[in-house]
Design a protein around this motif. Structure first.
Motif, PDB file in Angstrom:
ATOM      1  N   ARG A 138       0.849  -1.194   0.000  1.00  0.00           N
ATOM      2  CA  ARG A 138       0.000   0.000   0.000  1.00  0.00           C
ATOM      3  C   ARG A 138       0.879   1.236   0.000  1.00  0.00           C
ATOM      4  O   ARG A 138       1.759   1.385   0.854  1.00  0.00           O
ATOM      5  N   SER A 139       0.666   2.127  -0.953  1.00  0.00           N
ATOM      6  CA  SER A 139       1.464   3.344  -1.070  1.00  0.00           C
ATOM      7  C   SER A 139       1.038   4.357  -0.012  1.00  0.00           C
ATOM      8  O   SER A 139       0.058   4.159   0.720  1.00  0.00           O
ATOM      9  N   ASN A 140       1.781   5.460   0.046  1.00  0.00           N
ATOM     10  CA  ASN A 140       1.455   6.522   1.011  1.00  0.00           C
ATOM     11  C   ASN A 140       0.090   7.137   0.751  1.00  0.00           C
ATOM     12  O   ASN A 140      -0.535   7.700   1.652  1.00  0.00           O
ATOM     13  N   THR A 141      -0.392   7.024  -0.494  1.00  0.00           N
ATOM     14  CA  THR A 141      -1.703   7.575  -0.826  1.00  0.00           C
ATOM     15  C   THR A 141      -2.832   6.593  -0.545  1.00  0.00           C
ATOM     16  O   THR A 141      -4.000   6.906  -0.774  1.00  0.00           O
ATOM     17  N   GLY A 142      -2.468   5.383  -0.088  1.00  0.00           N
ATOM     18  CA  GLY A 142      -3.478   4.379   0.213  1.00  0.00           C
ATOM     19  C   GLY A 142      -3.778   3.447  -0.942  1.00  0.00           C
ATOM     20  O   GLY A 142      -4.586   2.524  -0.807  1.00  0.00           O
ATOM     21  N   THR A 143      -3.135   3.670  -2.086  1.00  0.00           N
ATOM     22  CA  THR A 143      -3.356   2.805  -3.247  1.00  0.00           C
ATOM     23  C   THR A 143      -2.638   1.477  -3.068  1.00  0.00           C
ATOM     24  O   THR A 143      -1.464   1.433  -2.686  1.00  0.00           O
ATOM     25  N   GLU A 144      -3.343   0.390  -3.339  1.00  0.00           N
ATOM     26  CA  GLU A 144      -2.738  -0.928  -3.223  1.00  0.00           C
ATOM     27  C   GLU A 144      -2.289  -1.429  -4.592  1.00  0.00           C
ATOM     28  O   GLU A 144      -2.962  -1.204  -5.601  1.00  0.00           O
ATOM     29  N   SER A 145      -1.140  -2.086  -4.608  1.00  0.00           N
ATOM     30  CA  SER A 145      -0.655  -2.718  -5.842  1.00  0.00           C
ATOM     31  C   SER A 145      -0.412  -4.195  -5.568  1.00  0.00           C
ATOM     32  O   SER A 145       0.023  -4.581  -4.487  1.00  0.00           O
ATOM     33  N   TRP A 146      -0.687  -4.999  -6.577  1.00  0.00           N
ATOM     34  CA  TRP A 146      -0.672  -6.461  -6.446  1.00  0.00           C
ATOM     35  C   TRP A 146       0.420  -7.009  -7.362  1.00  0.00           C
ATOM     36  O   TRP A 146       0.460  -6.697  -8.555  1.00  0.00           O
TER      37      TRP A 146
END
Length: 398
Positions: free
Chosen positions: A207-215
């Protein structure tokens, strides 16, 4: 690449290397098949350079993946695209390409000087080199520094250049490990049983600092101290920076990326009768071996009796990472000479006639051909920049 480009533009070029032979790290990269570049679309390719995309993009526009494959073909080396999209020489070897390359450079008049370690400048601003016999000076009208980062010091990239440039007033972004493993702090039981075991067919969620999750699907390896390998390298920059900012980083591990949560919970809810939990996990979730070991390392004992909580753990197992592995163990290096200190030709603004290329610049990328491609591109740009500088100043030695 800088030597070849400058020589082709008419410069008289000499290449100095601290090691006994050139391209030690290039040959090491070839041990796994020499992943030269990647075939993915330009936009995705450029995204691999993260915060330095804007600086790398124009370099790749001049010498990108297609140009690199054409360059190899002109050396007599054909390439192919693997199932992962990565590009390799057809024979999967680095040595034939290197031999053809060195032959062409020598035929072009490039001089090679081995066991010459650059040690800065003398009082007259002349380049100084330390050799096994003596220290001597070399006067050049332009110089391209391609001194590597701080990883793999036994191959020559030991970052000894950092104080030489800071001593001339240049700010250097701190060198950090990139494409590296991480320490976890396994229990002695888990370490003894599973160190060296690969963990396959998994996915990592960050999860990035902006709250976006990457898989990120892939695999990795359990080490004596933690984890390393392909899918870990893909997210190592994020994990390293998270540890630097917060002292710890947590990644989420999906042990069954091909199964959704409702399906997995339903299967784990089936009565197990007299079967052991290990057998139940193997039969209902295909969890065994090192994956089962990871579950027992992290999940509370009472959660194994709750199918919903157990399924949640299998789909999002938290691994707490406490430190990246040391720089000398990393595949590559982050940090170095900032692009802001360079002009568009990769010349140091405060040191006219001095150019920088390769891993000593402040950029990073995951493995997959992105590292080599950008190294080639920066070498091409610095060599072209040096040749232009020589013409503008009426000189010809680099």
């Amino acid at each position: 690449m800088a030597a070849e480009t400058a020589s082709a533009a008419g410069a008289q070029v000499d290449l100095y290397d601290a090691m006994a032979s050139v391209r030690r790290k290039f040959l090491l990269a070839g041990k796994g098949g020499l992943n030269l570049t990647h075939s993915e679309p330009s936009e995705k390719f450029l995204s691999r350079y993260g915060a330095r995309r804007a600086q790398i993009a124009p370099l790749l526009a001049s010498f990108g993946p297609d140009a690199l494959r054409t360059w190899a073909r002109r050396l007599g080396i054909e390439t192919f695209v693997g199932s992962s999209g990565r590009v390799f020489p057809t024979d999967l070897k680095a040595a034939p390409l290197l031999r053809a390359w060195l032959r062409r450079l020598r035929q072009a008049g490039v001089g090679f000087h081995m066991r010459h370690r650059w040690s800065g400048w003398d009082e007259q601003g002349t380049l100084r080199f330390a050799t096994p016999q003596e220290t001597h000076s070399v006067r050049a009208d332009a110089a391209v520094l391609a001194l590597g980062g701080g990883s793999w010091p036994k191959l020559g990239s030991d970052a000894s250049w950092v104080p030489l440039l800071t001593g001339r007033g240049l700010h250097i972004a701190p060198l950090q490990p990139a494409n590296c493993g991480f320490d976890v702090g396994w229990s002695e039981h888990f370490r003894a049983k599973f160190a060296g075991h690969p963990v396959k067919s998994v996915a990592i969620v960050v999860r990035s600092n902006t709250g976006t999750e990457s898989w990120h699907p892939g695999e990795f390896v359990i080490t004596e101290t933690g984890i390393e390998g392909g899918v870990i390298y893909a997210v190592s920059a994020y994990l390293r920076d998270e540890i630097l900012a917060k002292g710890v980083a947590t990644l989420r591990l999906d042990l069954t990326p091909d199964r959704n949560m409702p399906h997995l919970t339903h299967d784990l809810s089936r009565p197990r009768g007299k079967r052991t939990m290990a057998t139940h996990l193997q039969r209902q979730a295909h969890i065994e071996g090192v994956k089962a070991g990871l579950l027992r390392e992290v999940v509370l004992k009472e959660d194994f009796a709750n199918p919903a909580r157990l399924a949640a753990a299998i789909k999002s197992l938290p691994l707490r990472l406490v430190a990246p592995r040391p720089l000398e163990e990393a595949i590559s290096t982050a940090g170095g000479v900032p692009f802001e200190a360079l002009d568009e030709r990769l010349m140091i603004r405060t040191l006219p006639g001095i150019f920088c290329a390769g891993e000593m610049l402040d950029w990073e990328a995951p493995t997959g051909g992105y590292l080599l491609t950008a190294c080639f591109a920066t070498g091409q740009a610095a060599g072209a920049g040096a040749a232009t500088w020589l013409k503008e100043s009426g000189r010809r030695e680099a």
